[in-house]
Scaffold this motif. Sequence first.
Motif, PDB file in Angstrom:
ATOM      1  N   UNK A  86       0.853  -1.203   0.000  1.00 60.87           N
ATOM      2  CA  UNK A  86       0.000   0.000   0.000  1.00 60.87           C
ATOM      3  C   UNK A  86       0.880   1.241   0.000  1.00 60.87           C
ATOM      4  N   UNK A  87       1.963   1.195   0.773  1.00 56.95           N
ATOM      5  CA  UNK A  87       2.901   2.314   0.811  1.00 56.95           C
ATOM      6  C   UNK A  87       3.489   2.579  -0.570  1.00 56.95           C
ATOM      7  N   UNK A  88       3.893   1.515  -1.240  1.00 57.74           N
ATOM      8  CA  UNK A  88       4.529   1.668  -2.561  1.00 57.74           C
ATOM      9  C   UNK A  88       3.605   2.356  -3.546  1.00 57.74           C
ATOM     10  N   UNK A  89       2.386   1.855  -3.645  1.00 56.91           N
ATOM     11  CA  UNK A  89       1.486   2.422  -4.652  1.00 56.91           C
ATOM     12  C   UNK A  89       1.085   3.850  -4.275  1.00 56.91           C
ATOM     13  N   UNK A  90       0.919   4.092  -2.969  1.00 53.75           N
ATOM     14  CA  UNK A  90       0.502   5.438  -2.556  1.00 53.75           C
ATOM     15  C   UNK A  90       1.641   6.428  -2.766  1.00 53.75           C
ATOM     16  N   UNK A  91       2.855   5.971  -2.495  1.00 56.59           N
ATOM     17  CA  UNK A  91       3.997   6.868  -2.704  1.00 56.59           C
ATOM     18  C   UNK A  91       4.146   7.208  -4.189  1.00 56.59           C
ATOM     19  N   UNK A  92       3.885   6.224  -5.049  1.00 54.31           N
ATOM     20  CA  UNK A  92       3.946   6.489  -6.498  1.00 54.31           C
ATOM     21  C   UNK A  92       2.922   7.562  -6.862  1.00 54.31           C
ATOM     22  N   UNK A  93       1.741   7.476  -6.277  1.00 54.01           N
ATOM     23  CA  UNK A  93       0.691   8.463  -6.554  1.00 54.01           C
ATOM     24  C   UNK A  93       1.129   9.843  -6.069  1.00 54.01           C
ATOM     25  N   UNK A  94       1.670   9.875  -4.864  1.00 48.68           N
ATOM     26  CA  UNK A  94       2.089  11.152  -4.281  1.00 48.68           C
ATOM     27  C   UNK A  94       3.207  11.772  -5.114  1.00 48.68           C
ATOM     28  N   UNK A  95       4.116  10.923  -5.553  1.00 50.89           N
ATOM     29  CA  UNK A  95       5.225  11.424  -6.372  1.00 50.89           C
ATOM     30  C   UNK A  95       4.707  12.049  -7.663  1.00 50.89           C
ATOM     31  N   UNK A  96       3.787  11.345  -8.290  1.00 54.97           N
ATOM     32  CA  UNK A  96       3.339  11.843  -9.594  1.00 54.97           C
ATOM     33  C   UNK A  96       2.569  13.147  -9.440  1.00 54.97           C
ATOM     34  N   UNK A  97       1.777  13.242  -8.410  1.00 57.27           N
ATOM     35  CA  UNK A  97       0.977  14.457  -8.220  1.00 57.27           C
ATOM     36  C   UNK A  97       1.880  15.613  -7.751  1.00 57.27           C
ATOM     37  N   UNK A  98       2.864  15.286  -6.907  1.00 61.04           N
ATOM     38  CA  UNK A  98       3.772  16.319  -6.416  1.00 61.04           C
ATOM     39  C   UNK A  98       4.621  16.848  -7.571  1.00 61.04           C
ATOM     40  N   UNK A  99       5.074  15.938  -8.420  1.00 61.23           N
ATOM     41  CA  UNK A  99       5.855  16.367  -9.583  1.00 61.23           C
ATOM     42  C   UNK A  99       5.075  17.380 -10.393  1.00 61.23           C
ATOM     43  N   UNK A 100       3.803  17.067 -10.610  1.00 62.42           N
ATOM     44  CA  UNK A 100       2.985  17.950 -11.447  1.00 62.42           C
ATOM     45  C   UNK A 100       2.689  19.273 -10.757  1.00 62.42           C
ATOM     46  N   UNK A 101       2.614  19.261  -9.431  1.00 56.48           N
ATOM     47  CA  UNK A 101       2.220  20.493  -8.743  1.00 56.48           C
ATOM     48  C   UNK A 101       3.419  21.356  -8.341  1.00 56.48           C
ATOM     49  N   UNK A 102       4.459  20.723  -7.805  1.00 60.37           N
ATOM     50  CA  UNK A 102       5.538  21.544  -7.271  1.00 60.37           C
ATOM     51  C   UNK A 102       6.841  21.572  -8.068  1.00 60.37           C
ATOM     52  N   UNK A 103       7.013  20.592  -8.970  1.00 63.24           N
ATOM     53  CA  UNK A 103       8.261  20.624  -9.728  1.00 63.24           C
ATOM     54  C   UNK A 103       8.089  21.526 -10.948  1.00 63.24           C
ATOM     55  N   UNK A 104       9.161  22.194 -11.257  1.00 61.14           N
ATOM     56  CA  UNK A 104       9.101  23.126 -12.394  1.00 61.14           C
ATOM     57  C   UNK A 104       8.970  22.371 -13.704  1.00 61.14           C
ATOM     58  N   UNK A 105       9.657  21.200 -13.795  1.00 62.77           N
ATOM     59  CA  UNK A 105       9.603  20.469 -15.072  1.00 62.77           C
ATOM     60  C   UNK A 105       8.957  19.107 -14.873  1.00 62.77           C
TER      61      UNK A 105
END
Length: 469
Positions: free
Chosen positions: A450-469
């Motif tokens: 559950x941690x793995x899949x949730x972290x993947x989700x968080x990463x993808x959404x964080x990339x889109x929201x806070x990363x410049x590229x």
Amino acid sequence: MRSIPLITLLGLQNEEHPSLTLLGLQDEEHPSLTLIGLQDEEHPSLALLGLQDEERPSLTARITGRGASLSHSARITGRGASLSPSARITGRGASLSPSARITGRGASLSHSARITKAIVSQNPKLSKEQRTELRESKGHDMTFQRYHRYADMLRYIEHLTVAFSHLVEVVTIGKTNEGVALKVVKVSSGSASPEEGTVKPAVWIDGGMHAREWISPAVVMYVLKQLVERYKVNKKIVDSADWYLMPLANPDGYEYSHSIDRLWRKTRSNHDTTQNRNFGRLLWGSCEGVDLNRNWDFHWGGKGASDDPCHETYAGPRPFSEPESRAISEFLMDHKDRIKLYLTLHSYSQVRLTLHSYSQMWLLPWGFTSKKVPDYDDMYTMGRKAVEAISKISGTQYQIGSSTSLLYPSSGGSDDWAKGVAGIKYAYTVELRDRGSYGFLLPASQIIPTGKETFAAIKSIARAIVCKT
Ligand code: 0X9
Ligand code: ZN
């Protein structure tokens, strides 16, 4: 109530309690299950009351009074006794745990005895030796193979502040009713570089608002581990934002769910004064706890929140009556301009009794109304990224939509407040695994997946929201 009962609950009479009878009726049209415990002439103070219906999905039978020890002979049987996930029998003198059996087709009604057994098998205890070995070799005893107590989580956090002092800081934002410290972990690789402007965006993730949803704090701890111990791999998202993680928003309730009542949901405060006690509670004693996710000061006390202290969704006597929600809201307000993403992790909870379970969902506000948020499409698009990332990792399917449309109206929730008051554009509630196979008692072996899949989700959404590229 209709005359043909589909479910009958019988409490066996015995020599000591010759006239004790428990009756419950449940039919398709009237899914309310009512248990009535009769007082008898010989035992005028013996009373048992319980109720289960849409409003009160948890069976909360309390047995009070002289001689109210049903441990040997209490049996509850019945066709369609579909109480298993949320059935609870609690209360002073309710000595049903070791020998009480609640059975029935389609339910084999688990109760404390079975739940206790399930906890032991689903959350295996560490032996003293294992603990010592872990502490000596790693400096902490977090394993992610079991649901840890708050003290273990704090020890691990403490360890991170020492081993990764350049990345990790702990902030105490308040304390609970029972005097326990409320801790937020800040993961940050430093302030923003001049070309990025002076303010660094931030992400907030909390877990454990509902005590019994054990997978939620476990996943926040997992996310913390990834951000810190695997900084090199996750450098981009860590460098792009400050991460504020609060693994356990309701430590009092969580500890209570480990030690006394596995299915406890609320905080442990007591606002049940003699003035607002009804007849039932005069018999049962007072009711503790406030649903932290009904206690926020935005449409507080509206639809889907209860004003009854005995209810699972009791909103509290006033908004932010609970030190936990108050402390978190103050912290969020202090950082609201930087926080671009608010996530609150929950899991299977069944606050209403219907056929489907409310889980594996990426939820958008609002919970207080069926109206859509003005930027629904933006929020939906971002949510889609998250659920797609989950499915890519493990095939686990998440639904996405507003709380009111996918669940039920529920006012005073933290995500509504984060969006409506703090103005955080991307505010979501995530209902983690599973969909009811294990329900509340998700085996500890599912923490890492559950941690793995949730972290993947968080990463993808964080990339889109806070990363410049
Ligand atoms: O009812 C809740 O508080 C949440 N579900 S749970 O099963 N974990 O209890 C859903 C909350 C959704 N958000 C709002 N209502 N604002
Ligand atoms: Zn919850």
